[in-house]
Structure formats: structure tokens, C-alpha cells
Design a protein around this motif. Structure first.
Motif, PDB file in Angstrom:
ATOM      1  N   SER A   1      25.054 -16.811   7.686  1.00 14.98           N
ATOM      2  CA  SER A   1      25.903 -15.269   6.584  1.00 14.98           C
ATOM      3  C   SER A   1      25.607 -16.475   4.684  1.00 14.98           C
ATOM      4  N   ILE A   2      24.296 -15.279   3.850  1.00 14.81           N
ATOM      5  CA  ILE A   2      24.908 -15.568   2.883  1.00 14.81           C
ATOM      6  C   ILE A   2      26.172 -16.202   1.922  1.00 14.81           C
ATOM      7  N   HIS A   3      26.929 -15.169   2.142  1.00 11.66           N
ATOM      8  CA  HIS A   3      28.510 -15.611   1.749  1.00 11.66           C
ATOM      9  C   HIS A   3      29.686 -16.509   2.276  1.00 11.66           C
ATOM     10  N   SER A   4      30.223 -17.726   1.823  1.00 13.49           N
ATOM     11  CA  SER A   4      31.487 -17.752   2.895  1.00 13.49           C
ATOM     12  C   SER A   4      32.205 -17.548   2.422  1.00 13.49           C
ATOM     13  N   GLU A   5      32.297 -16.794   0.543  1.00 12.09           N
ATOM     14  CA  GLU A   5      33.787 -16.178   0.514  1.00 12.09           C
ATOM     15  C   GLU A   5      33.373 -14.549  -0.197  1.00 12.09           C
ATOM     16  N   VAL A   6      34.121 -14.032  -0.417  1.00  8.43           N
ATOM     17  CA  VAL A   6      34.359 -12.680  -0.383  1.00  8.43           C
ATOM     18  C   VAL A   6      35.313 -11.637  -1.297  1.00  8.43           C
ATOM     19  N   HIS A   7      35.592 -11.887  -2.589  1.00 10.27           N
ATOM     20  CA  HIS A   7      36.837 -11.368  -3.142  1.00 10.27           C
ATOM     21  C   HIS A   7      35.895  -9.491  -3.433  1.00 10.27           C
TER      22      HIS A   7
ATOM     23  N   GLY B   1      27.224 -20.364  17.460  1.00  7.84           N
ATOM     24  CA  GLY B   1      26.921 -21.573  15.763  1.00  7.84           C
ATOM     25  C   GLY B   1      26.684 -20.747  14.713  1.00  7.84           C
ATOM     26  N   VAL B   2      27.207 -20.512  13.623  1.00  8.59           N
ATOM     27  CA  VAL B   2      27.317 -20.141  12.654  1.00  8.59           C
ATOM     28  C   VAL B   2      27.655 -20.586  11.683  1.00  8.59           C
ATOM     29  N   ALA B   3      27.201 -20.237  10.392  1.00  7.63           N
ATOM     30  CA  ALA B   3      26.289 -21.744   9.432  1.00  7.63           C
ATOM     31  C   ALA B   3      26.423 -19.915   8.281  1.00  7.63           C
ATOM     32  N   SER B   4      26.581 -21.026   6.464  1.00  4.24           N
ATOM     33  CA  SER B   4      26.633 -19.856   5.728  1.00  4.24           C
ATOM     34  C   SER B   4      25.677 -20.436   4.213  1.00  4.24           C
ATOM     35  N   LEU B   5      25.217 -20.075   4.036  1.00  2.81           N
ATOM     36  CA  LEU B   5      24.405 -20.514   2.341  1.00  2.81           C
ATOM     37  C   LEU B   5      25.777 -20.701   1.309  1.00  2.81           C
ATOM     38  N   GLY B   6      26.998 -20.774   1.520  1.00  2.00           N
ATOM     39  CA  GLY B   6      28.260 -20.898   1.011  1.00  2.00           C
ATOM     40  C   GLY B   6      28.411 -20.469  -0.906  1.00  2.00           C
TER      41      GLY B   6
ATOM     42  N   VAL C   1      17.805 -14.048  -6.074  1.00  3.36           N
ATOM     43  CA  VAL C   1      17.321 -15.798  -6.607  1.00  3.36           C
ATOM     44  C   VAL C   1      18.413 -16.609  -5.710  1.00  3.36           C
ATOM     45  N   PHE C   2      17.990 -17.602  -5.272  1.00  3.79           N
ATOM     46  CA  PHE C   2      17.848 -18.657  -4.206  1.00  3.79           C
ATOM     47  C   PHE C   2      17.265 -19.512  -4.801  1.00  3.79           C
ATOM     48  N   THR C   3      18.241 -20.984  -4.522  1.00  4.29           N
ATOM     49  CA  THR C   3      18.061 -22.278  -4.404  1.00  4.29           C
ATOM     50  C   THR C   3      17.282 -22.918  -3.940  1.00  4.29           C
ATOM     51  N   GLY C   4      16.554 -23.704  -3.777  1.00  4.67           N
ATOM     52  CA  GLY C   4      15.756 -24.391  -3.214  1.00  4.67           C
ATOM     53  C   GLY C   4      16.300 -25.001  -1.622  1.00  4.67           C
ATOM     54  N   PRO C   5      17.583 -25.564  -2.148  1.00 10.34           N
ATOM     55  CA  PRO C   5      18.473 -25.916  -1.575  1.00 10.34           C
ATOM     56  C   PRO C   5      18.791 -24.937   0.116  1.00 10.34           C
TER      57      PRO C   5
END
Length: 394
Positions: free
Chosen positions: A35-41, A64-69, A80-84
């Protein structure tokens, strides 16, 4: 298999896609989710990934579920995405044979250079591709460079709209939405329990509206229709479910005031229930499942779920709604008085329409939907052949 989500937040597309992932996992495939987002408003609601019903069902089943946070909305360019973030995405995609993109928005991540190349299947759930910001351009770019090898359309209206927007017809595959027929079924006990919890009499007519608070759902039209219907049905009740359908949403408050004015009698029979995780109870309690959307719909999940629970569908003619409702309910123009009349007719016709609703269950089954997804994915995997090895790190 890896599925990439924009985020976990209330909506039919995420419910359908998560159920597909669960079904494919049950059938022997190994699935993970990023998931790109871990929280959505959005929809006047803070929606955290860990609180989402789809997230919980996936993780409970061992997916398994992971997120970019990321948190949405946020300042800065969302493309635009960061290196990490790219490193996390590369690790997540490296072991996948096929990637599923839930709608086209995650392609802004999957189109980044330097990521492992894997065949991508984009799952499309709307009928307005040109009303999705830059997503259509991202989809065309991914098709042009060979990354996207197929698009699953949940409705014929989706296929027609994307083909008209320039997506090659041979990439567009229609797999209609399906639901768990054991969960979504008429149930007198559920019907009574939900009505009792809301102090609704057992014999009162009830209309359910399951939608997030979004312009495409045309909530003002629904509320004007509800006012007209409640005026003519003094025993009637209306249930509103979905993100933003709560007293904490000032936009909804303003819409209700505009529709009902100072007359609070009818408004007292309008129940704002917010996000529910027991929709099978809500639909079982209803006589009518209503949809008043103006655009964007493809195969609205609420109509299918409501029908399978015995509620008569009444919808505006958007996406595949007319085809879904045909023979089972009513299609209306976007006029409050005509919609209110159709709701009353639907309540009166519920017993007569029950055999047609029962006969249609096979058409809307989850089993049929998942089998179609599995066949498409298996074919793509076989066509892709042996996955290329990744270069060794320097």
C-alpha cells in the motif's frame, strides 16, 4: 503475486479487489499487498490502514501487507518517490511473477525507472477514465513500454469507456463483480436484529444508501429524494452508510439542512451509520438499496450486495447499473420525486421480485469472479515464461 494499492480506505473497489486476493490465495496462489499510503484523510474521515476491514481480513488470512507509510493528503508531488520508498518497492516486486494494480493510480509508482520489470494487470473499477487526474496518462505510458499486459474491467461500461479513451481493445477483459453468496443472503434474524438496534419497527419500509461522501454519489439528490419519500411514507426509515455518512461531517450536515430545512420530523428517521463492517445485516434489514450517482460508477457493489440480501435495487442510469438492475428493480432519472415514487414501488414489489433476485444469484457469485481472475492470471504467467534474474548489486 503482488497487489499494489493506493491505500486502504472505504470503497467498493477495495472490497472487491481484497476479496479477489483472498479467493486466489485460497486457491493456492501466494499473494502479498503493498500500500502506498498507510493513512488516508478523505470523506471527512481519518482512515488508518490497520483499522480497515479489508486490511484485517487479508492479514487474518495470512496475506502479508506492507506500506510505504505515506499519509494522504500530503504536501509535495505525489508522483515523486524517495530512494527508500523505491528500494522498498523494488524488494516487494522482485519476488512477484505478476503484479496486480488496484486501479490505475498505483502506476505512478510502478512506472518509476529502475524497478524490476514484471507483467502488470491493472484492475479498473470506474467508467470515467478522463476524470482521474494523471492516471490515464500513467496507464497509457505503462502500456506503451510493455509493463501493463492486461486490464480487468469490472463492467462493460468500463471497457467501453477505456477503449474510447485510447486503451487497446485486446488488453481489456471484463470480469463482473461477484460477492460471497453465503454472507450476502436474505436473513430474517439479521433483518430483525439491525432494525431492533435502530428502533425501527419490523414492518416499517426501509431504504439503504451505501456510499462514501463524494460528489459522484450525488448525496444532495439522494437526500432530496429521501425527504420526498419520508414525507409520503410516515413509517419509512432511511439508512446512510459509508465514509463521511456521520454527524461529524459538516458537509453532510449542510446537505441535510438544505434538503429538510427546519422540518425535523422526517429527518429524525434518517440514520447516519458511517462505515459499517456488517453490511450483510444492513442490507438484510432494508427493503430497497438505492443509488443516485451522477457519473463514474461501473458495477456498483452496493447494488449487487443489496440484491443478494433481498433488497430491491433502485438506481440512476450510470455505468452498468441499468444492466444489473434489469428484471430485479428500477432505473430512475435524476429527479427526487420520481426516485421517491420508485422507492415506494420497490417496497410494494419486493415479494413479487424475490424469485427473480433468487434466480440471479449464480450470475453474481464470488466463485465465478475469482475463477475468471485465476484463469487470466495463469495465462499471463504462462505467457511470461521464466522470470528474468535480477542483476547482482555492485
Amino acid at each position: 503475486m503482488l497487489s499494489v494499492y493506493e491505500g486502504f480506505f472505504s470503497g467498493g473497489a477495495r472490497i472487491v479487489h481484497s476479496d479477489v486476493v483472498l479467493g486466489l490465495q485460497e486457491g493456492g496462489q501466494h499473494h502479498r499487498v503493498l500500500s502506498i499510503h498507510s493513512e488516508v484523510h478523505r470523506e471527512a474521515t481519518r482512515q488508518r490502514m490497520e483499522s480497515d476491514a479489508c486490511y484485517r481480513s487479508l492479514t487474518a488470512a495470512g496475506v502479508g501487507v506492507a506500506s510505504l507509510g505515506r499519509v494522504f493528503p500530503a504536501s509535495g508531488d505525489p508522483a515523486v518517490f524517495t530512494g527508500p520508498e523505491l528500494a522498498d518497492t523494488a524488494r516487494a516486486t522482485a519476488d512477484a511473477d505478476v503484479i496486480l494494480s488496484l486501479k490505475e493510480q498505483p502506476l505512478r509508482l510502478l512506472n518509476q525507472s529502475g524497478l524490476p520489470r514484471r507483467p502488470v494487470v491493472v484492475c479498473l473499477h470506474r467508467s470515467d477514465p478522463e476524470n482521474q487526474g494523471s492516471a490515464l496518462d500513467e496507464l497509457k505510458a505503462a502500456i506503451a513500454d510493455g509493463t501493463v499486459v492486461a486490464c480487468v474491467c469490472c463492467a462493460e461500461s468500463t471497457r467501453a469507456a477505456y477503449q474510447a479513451a485510447g486503451i487497446p481493445a485486446e488488453l481489456l477483459h471484463v470480469i463482473p463483480n461477484g460477492v460471497d453468496l453465503e454472507r450476502f443472503r436474505p436473513d430474517p434474524a439479521r433483518r430483525l436484529a439491525l432494525r431492533t438496534s435502530l428502533d425501527i419497527p419490523a414492518d416499517a419500509p426501509v431504504v439503504a444508501f451505501a456510499a462514501r461522501y463524494d460528489a459522484m454519489k450525488n448525496v444532495p439528490l439522494f437526500l432530496r429524494s429521501a425527504r420526498a419519500w419520508l414525507d409520503r411514507e410516515p413509517e419509512g426509515h432511511v439508512l446512510m452508510c459509508g465514509a463521511g455518512m456521520t454527524a461529524a461531517n459538516p458537509g453532510l450536515d449542510a446537505d441535510i439542512e438544505a434538503a429538510f430545512g427546519a422540518e425535523q420530523g422526517p429527518a429524525s428517521r434518517l440514520h447516519r451509520l458511517g462505515v459499517r463492517h456488517d453490511m450483510e445485516h444492513v442490507y438484510a434489514a432494508a427493503d430497497v438499496v438505492a443509488l443516485t450517482s451522477s457519473w463514474g460508477e461501473a458495477a456498483p457493489l452496493c447494488l449487487v450486495e443489496g440484491m443478494m440480501c433481498g433488497a430491491v435495487p433502485v438506481a440512476t442510469d450510470v455505468g452498468d447499473s441499468a444492466a444489473i438492475v434489469a428484471g430485479h428493480g428500477f432505473v430512475t432519472p435524476p429527479d427526487p420525486e420520481l426516485i421517491a415514487s420508485a422507492w415506494s414501488e420497490a417496497v410494494a414489489s419486493r415479494t413479487d421480485l424475490a424469485p427473480a433476485l433468487e434466480a440471479s444469484r449464480e450470475r453474481f457469485s464470488r466463485t465465478r469472479m475469482i475463477a475468471a481472475y485465476a484463469a487470466l492470471i495463469d495465462g499471463i504467467h504462462m505467457a511470461a515464461g521464466t522470470r528474468p534474474s535480477l542483476p547482482e548489486p555492485l
